[in-house]
Design an enzyme around this catalytic site. Sequence first.
Site, short mmCIF file in Angstrom:
data_model
loop_
_atom_site.label_atom_id
_atom_site.label_comp_id
_atom_site.label_asym_id
_atom_site.label_seq_id
_atom_site.Cartn_x
_atom_site.Cartn_y
_atom_site.Cartn_z
N CYS A 1 0.84 -1.20 0.00
CA CYS A 1 0.00 0.00 0.00
C CYS A 1 0.87 1.26 0.00
O CYS A 1 0.65 2.18 -0.79
CB CYS A 1 -0.93 -0.03 1.21
N CYS A 2 1.91 1.29 0.85
CA CYS A 2 2.82 2.44 0.88
C CYS A 2 3.58 2.58 -0.45
O CYS A 2 3.83 3.69 -0.91
CB CYS A 2 3.82 2.31 2.02
N CYS B 1 -1.09 8.37 7.44
CA CYS B 1 -2.44 8.09 6.96
C CYS B 1 -3.35 7.66 8.11
O CYS B 1 -2.90 7.02 9.07
CB CYS B 1 -2.40 6.98 5.92
N CYS C 1 -3.46 4.00 9.54
CA CYS C 1 -2.19 3.45 10.04
C CYS C 1 -1.58 4.31 11.14
O CYS C 1 -0.39 4.17 11.45
CB CYS C 1 -1.20 3.32 8.88
N CYS D 1 7.86 4.03 5.67
CA CYS D 1 7.10 3.74 4.45
C CYS D 1 7.94 2.93 3.46
O CYS D 1 7.41 2.17 2.68
CB CYS D 1 6.72 5.04 3.75
S1 SF4 Z 1 0.44 4.67 5.60
FE1 SF4 Z 1 -1.18 3.08 5.49
S2 SF4 Z 1 -2.84 3.90 4.19
FE2 SF4 Z 1 -1.00 5.19 3.90
S3 SF4 Z 1 -0.03 4.37 2.11
FE3 SF4 Z 1 0.95 3.35 3.87
S4 SF4 Z 1 -0.25 1.48 4.29
FE4 SF4 Z 1 -1.45 2.78 2.86
#
Ligand code: SF4
Length: 286
Positions: free
Chosen positions: A157-158, A242, A245, A268
């Site tokens: 996701c990151c 985010c 998280c 990240c």
């Molecule tokens: S912090 Fe969480 S929601 Fe944001 S990009 Fe990374 S995994 Fe995705």
Amino acid sequence: MTGGPGTVTPEDRAAVSASVARALEGDLPEEDDRFRAGGDDDGRFVRAMASEAAAHLEGKPAERIVAWAAGIVPRFAVTSSFGAESAVLLHMVSRVAPQVPVIFLDTDFHFSETIDYRRRLARELGVTVLDVRPALSPAQQAARLGDRLFDRDPDTCCALRKTEPLRRALTNYDGWATGVRRVQTPERAATPVVEARRHDDRWLVKVAPLAGWTDDDVVGYQRRFELPVHPLVRLGYRSIGCRPCTTPVSGAEDARAGRWVAFGKTECGLHLPGDEEVDRLTTTPG
Ligand code: SF4
């Protein structure tokens, strides 16, 4: 500066010393176009000059590090998450090099308070903010990789919502600054104030003007200039990313203890899929 493409001469090193001296006196050094090429010599020039500058600028005031980089690197930007400490570097840039744009990675998963804070800081500091978004909308990502990817695979996701957009944004720049500090995490403990970083086939200058700052340094700067505080700080959020998280932390905990708490993840960029994997995930239909 002297020396042809791909060569790093003693005169070049002396010129870097001179550019640093100029920045330390309060001026912006002249732009050097060889930082623009960024890769025609496998980054030899950029890597050597970054190393030379790091040696000269270590321990020097953060404002002067910003001035050196903003002056000598032709296309320079600063990245910001508009989090708990972001106002410090943004305020510094607005004072020293207000022409430098601010890249904001809008992951689509930020707190609404962060978006409001981004607007407020841009307005009050007078900085230009460029919103950079992921290739996939949240709906497209859910359709392709399932709902709530952040709960199952935050690294991917990151990679999709932060790393790839930053990589794309930096194709337009020769260097950038971040607010990373050494005391924040063990992974950041060796952060140099200036380094060369490879992005695709180019070498860019990465600057961390606050690398040596303590927590007290940050608080002191925020108070000295009466900077606006992110509204979530008052609710116990001391490192803000985010919404899915990020959780508040107690006063005794590490500031980043509230990030990705279920995963033992602190950055990240850790354990990310490679760029080819990101490309496949963002371009393969279906
Ligand atoms: S912090 Fe969480 S929601 Fe944001 S990009 Fe990374 S995994 Fe995705």
